[in-house]
Design an enzyme around this catalytic site. Structure first.
Site, short mmCIF file in Angstrom:
data_model
loop_
_atom_site.label_atom_id
_atom_site.label_comp_id
_atom_site.label_asym_id
_atom_site.label_seq_id
_atom_site.Cartn_x
_atom_site.Cartn_y
_atom_site.Cartn_z
N SER A 126 -2.87 15.16 -1.34
CA SER A 126 -1.31 15.25 -0.96
C SER A 126 -1.29 15.72 -0.10
CB SER A 126 -1.09 15.68 -2.48
OG SER A 126 0.43 15.15 -2.74
N TYR A 150 -0.16 23.41 -7.86
CA TYR A 150 -1.25 22.03 -7.74
C TYR A 150 -1.38 21.42 -6.46
CZ TYR A 150 -1.78 16.85 -6.79
OH TYR A 150 -2.11 16.20 -6.62
N LYS A 154 -4.39 21.21 -3.83
CA LYS A 154 -5.94 20.78 -3.10
C LYS A 154 -6.15 21.67 -1.36
CE LYS A 154 -5.43 17.13 -5.62
NZ LYS A 154 -5.95 16.36 -6.19
P1 NAD Z 1 -4.25 10.30 -12.41
O1 NAD Z 1 -4.00 10.60 -13.79
O2 NAD Z 1 -3.57 8.79 -13.61
O3 NAD Z 1 -5.74 9.99 -12.91
C1 NAD Z 1 -6.49 10.32 -12.58
C2 NAD Z 1 -7.79 10.57 -13.34
O4 NAD Z 1 -8.78 11.72 -13.15
C3 NAD Z 1 -7.50 10.64 -15.12
O5 NAD Z 1 -8.08 8.80 -15.38
C4 NAD Z 1 -7.82 10.99 -15.65
O6 NAD Z 1 -8.41 10.85 -16.72
C5 NAD Z 1 -9.10 11.58 -15.40
N1 NAD Z 1 -9.47 13.15 -15.13
C6 NAD Z 1 -8.46 14.58 -14.97
N2 NAD Z 1 -9.50 15.36 -14.65
C7 NAD Z 1 -10.55 14.83 -15.09
C8 NAD Z 1 -11.72 16.04 -15.23
N3 NAD Z 1 -11.98 17.19 -15.30
N4 NAD Z 1 -13.06 14.25 -15.71
C9 NAD Z 1 -12.95 13.86 -15.42
N5 NAD Z 1 -11.84 12.80 -15.51
C10 NAD Z 1 -10.81 13.48 -15.00
O7 NAD Z 1 -3.78 10.24 -11.50
P2 NAD Z 1 -3.16 9.40 -10.60
O8 NAD Z 1 -1.57 9.02 -9.68
O9 NAD Z 1 -4.30 8.03 -10.07
O10 NAD Z 1 -4.73 10.37 -9.42
C11 NAD Z 1 -5.26 10.34 -8.59
C12 NAD Z 1 -5.76 11.83 -7.55
O11 NAD Z 1 -5.26 11.41 -6.74
C13 NAD Z 1 -5.56 12.89 -8.17
O12 NAD Z 1 -6.76 13.48 -7.85
C14 NAD Z 1 -3.98 13.30 -7.33
O13 NAD Z 1 -4.29 14.79 -7.56
C15 NAD Z 1 -4.44 13.03 -6.50
N6 NAD Z 1 -2.90 12.41 -5.73
C16 NAD Z 1 -1.89 11.34 -6.64
C17 NAD Z 1 -0.79 11.50 -6.16
C18 NAD Z 1 -0.09 10.98 -7.34
O14 NAD Z 1 1.28 10.98 -6.15
N7 NAD Z 1 0.29 10.08 -7.72
C19 NAD Z 1 -0.19 11.62 -4.81
C20 NAD Z 1 -1.14 12.73 -3.71
C21 NAD Z 1 -2.23 12.65 -4.67
N1 UFG Z 2 13.47 11.41 -8.78
C1 UFG Z 2 15.18 11.02 -9.12
N2 UFG Z 2 15.61 10.49 -10.56
C2 UFG Z 2 13.79 10.82 -10.86
C3 UFG Z 2 13.02 10.84 -10.15
C4 UFG Z 2 12.54 10.95 -9.09
O1 UFG Z 2 16.04 10.98 -8.05
O2 UFG Z 2 13.87 10.47 -12.58
C5 UFG Z 2 13.15 11.40 -6.54
C6 UFG Z 2 12.88 12.85 -6.61
O3 UFG Z 2 13.87 13.37 -6.20
C7 UFG Z 2 12.93 12.72 -5.43
C8 UFG Z 2 12.21 11.29 -5.31
O4 UFG Z 2 12.17 10.21 -6.60
O5 UFG Z 2 13.80 12.34 -4.47
C9 UFG Z 2 10.90 10.65 -5.44
O6 UFG Z 2 10.61 11.90 -6.34
P1 UFG Z 2 8.51 11.72 -7.64
O7 UFG Z 2 8.72 12.49 -8.17
O8 UFG Z 2 8.91 10.61 -7.71
O9 UFG Z 2 8.22 12.02 -6.06
P2 UFG Z 2 7.37 13.60 -5.95
O10 UFG Z 2 7.53 13.19 -3.20
O11 UFG Z 2 8.48 14.32 -6.48
O12 UFG Z 2 5.78 14.19 -5.37
C10 UFG Z 2 5.13 12.39 -5.56
C11 UFG Z 2 4.03 13.44 -6.33
C12 UFG Z 2 3.68 15.06 -6.43
C13 UFG Z 2 3.07 15.17 -5.05
C14 UFG Z 2 4.43 14.79 -4.35
C15 UFG Z 2 3.39 13.92 -2.57
O13 UFG Z 2 4.33 13.44 -7.89
O14 UFG Z 2 2.52 14.85 -7.20
O15 UFG Z 2 5.04 13.43 -4.63
O16 UFG Z 2 2.67 13.18 -2.53
F1 UFG Z 2 2.83 15.92 -4.95
#
Ligand code: NAD
Ligand code: UFG
Length: 338
Positions: A126, A150, A154
């Site tokens: 991330s 978190y 990573k």
């Molecule tokens: P998500 O929660 O939709 O998907 C994660 C999946 O993993 C879920 O289906 C959950 O049930 C499963 N899971 C969690 N822990 C588990 C375990 N111990 N064993 C088996 N299954 C398990 O999240 P996502 O947004 O699809 O994110 C996927 C990956 O990408 C994560 O590792 C997350 O940290 C990373 N990531 C996400 C974002 C984002 O903003 N969505 C940003 C950067 C990185």
């Molecule tokens: N925001 C609002 N109102 C809301 C939600 C978000 O104004 O209700 C704003 C936040 O302040 C930020 C922007 O929208 O300026 C994006 O916020 P998000 O919560 O959608 O995303 P973040 O950038 O805070 O974080 C996301 C993931 C994290 C990850 C990060 C970098 O949630 O897990 O991107 O990859 F670590």
């Protein structure tokens, strides 16, 4: 190499979209997911989109015996490891659960892969590993200083996988640092459905548009950005999914370890997203500018040039398209897969 690709967390948001991209590229995704943050009904949707239901194993990535059995039962060409927990606030409140799922989970998986001689691993990292960056666009060699458990989980995994690769250069590893994944598959059949009140911007805006929530609270209007609201690098989840396929193809060519940003290289503000969603949906998005959210960074976006040069991949979908696809999914599935 077998075309079967183990997708841990494949029932989740990014994982399910990556299963679509894998199938389109001729791979056969095999999903391992504990359904802790997903719904098994995603499998029917994947079948409708791709014409084939992925093999699904319900279970935990920390279950070594289950992994050994899985690797014994079918040839696996590589692993894309999405399974993990991702709520920053929860990680502050319960760090051990986060380290156990994200760090220990990856260790158990990597050990099982090593034993099964499967050494191709694409890992979901991330942009949060950069913390509050000195400048944008952020290159991969920027300082790494995650600001919460978190993010540290990573970074720990990145460092451990780099050590693993140093110890055994036969590994083929891609550490992919995602910026802000949003949007949905263009069919509207799969998308993101957070449980409870969404923390993230795009799901919140979609729920306002569809009438599930009254108005968006904009977290801060006094940042040093063009319109005062936070700026992020939103990347369409299908672009991200295709980036995983490109990373897999790259890993298949030669052993090595690459660390790559997956983003668009462009920032959009909260109000840019609100306006784009209004255009896409034809709905007015009510919002109110409130205080800053603790821990938020004012503005950042990634430098995607290394991913372009290494993988031949670049994000091509616009913020308007991200909003149009989110809206299609949200309208057709106001309660997710339920
Ligand atoms: P998500 O929660 O939709 O998907 C994660 C999946 O993993 C879920 O289906 C959950 O049930 C499963 N899971 C969690 N822990 C588990 C375990 N111990 N064993 C088996 N299954 C398990 O999240 P996502 O947004 O699809 O994110 C996927 C990956 O990408 C994560 O590792 C997350 O940290 C990373 N990531 C996400 C974002 C984002 O903003 N969505 C940003 C950067 C990185
Ligand atoms: N925001 C609002 N109102 C809301 C939600 C978000 O104004 O209700 C704003 C936040 O302040 C930020 C922007 O929208 O300026 C994006 O916020 P998000 O919560 O959608 O995303 P973040 O950038 O805070 O974080 C996301 C993931 C994290 C990850 C990060 C970098 O949630 O897990 O991107 O990859 F670590």
């Amino acid at each position: 190499m077998s075309q079967n690709i183990l997708v841990t967390g494949g029932a989740g948001f990014i994982g399910s979209h990556t299963c679509v991209a894998l199938a389109a590229a001729g791979y056969a995704p095999v999903i391992l997911d504990n359904l802790g943050n997903s719904d098994v009904r995603v499998l029917e949707r994947l079948e409708r989109i791709t014409g084939a239901r992925p093999r699904f194993i319900e279970g935990d990535v920390r279950d070594r015996a289950l992994l050994d059995k899985l690797f014994r039962e079918q040839p696996i060409g590589g692993v894309i490891h999405f399974a993990g927990l991702k709520a920053v606030g929860d990680s502050v409140a319960d760090p051990i659960t986060y380290y156990d799922n994200n760090v220990n989970g990856t260790f158990v998986l990597a050990a099982a892969m090593q034993a099964a001689a499967v050494r191709t691993l694409i890992f979901s990292s991330s942009a949060t590993v950069y913390g509050d960056p000195d400048r944008s666009p952020i290159p991969e060699d920027a300082p790494l200083r995650p600001a919460n458990p978190y993010g540290r989980s990573k970074l720990m995994v990145e460092q451990a996988l780099a050590d693993l690769h140093r110890a055994n250069p036969a590994w083929r590893i891609a550490l992919l640092r995602y910026f802000n994944p949003v949007g949905a598959h263009e069919s509207g059949l799969i998308g993101e459905h957070p449980q409870g009140k969404p923390n993230n911007l795009m799901p919140f805006v979609s729920q306002v548009a569809v009438g599930l929530r009254d108005k968006l609270a904009v977290h801060g209007g006094d940042y040093p950005t063009p319109d005062g609201t936070g700026v992020r690098d939103y990347v369409h989840v299908m672009d991200l999914a295709e980036g995983h396929v490109a990373a897999l193809r790259h890993a298949e060519k030669q052993p090595g370890l690459v660390t790559l940003n997956l983003g668009t290289g462009q920032g959009a503000s909260v109000l840019d997203v609100v306006k784009a969603f209004e255009r896409a949906s034809g709905q007015r998005i009510a919002y109110e500018i409130g205080p800053r959210r603790p821990g938020d960074v004012p503005a950042y976006w990634g430098d995607p040039t290394l991913a372009q040069a290494t993988l031949g991949w670049r994000a091509s979908r616009s913020v308007d398209q991200m909003c149009a696809d989110s809206w299609r999914w949200q309208q057709a599935n106001p309660n997710g897969y339920a």
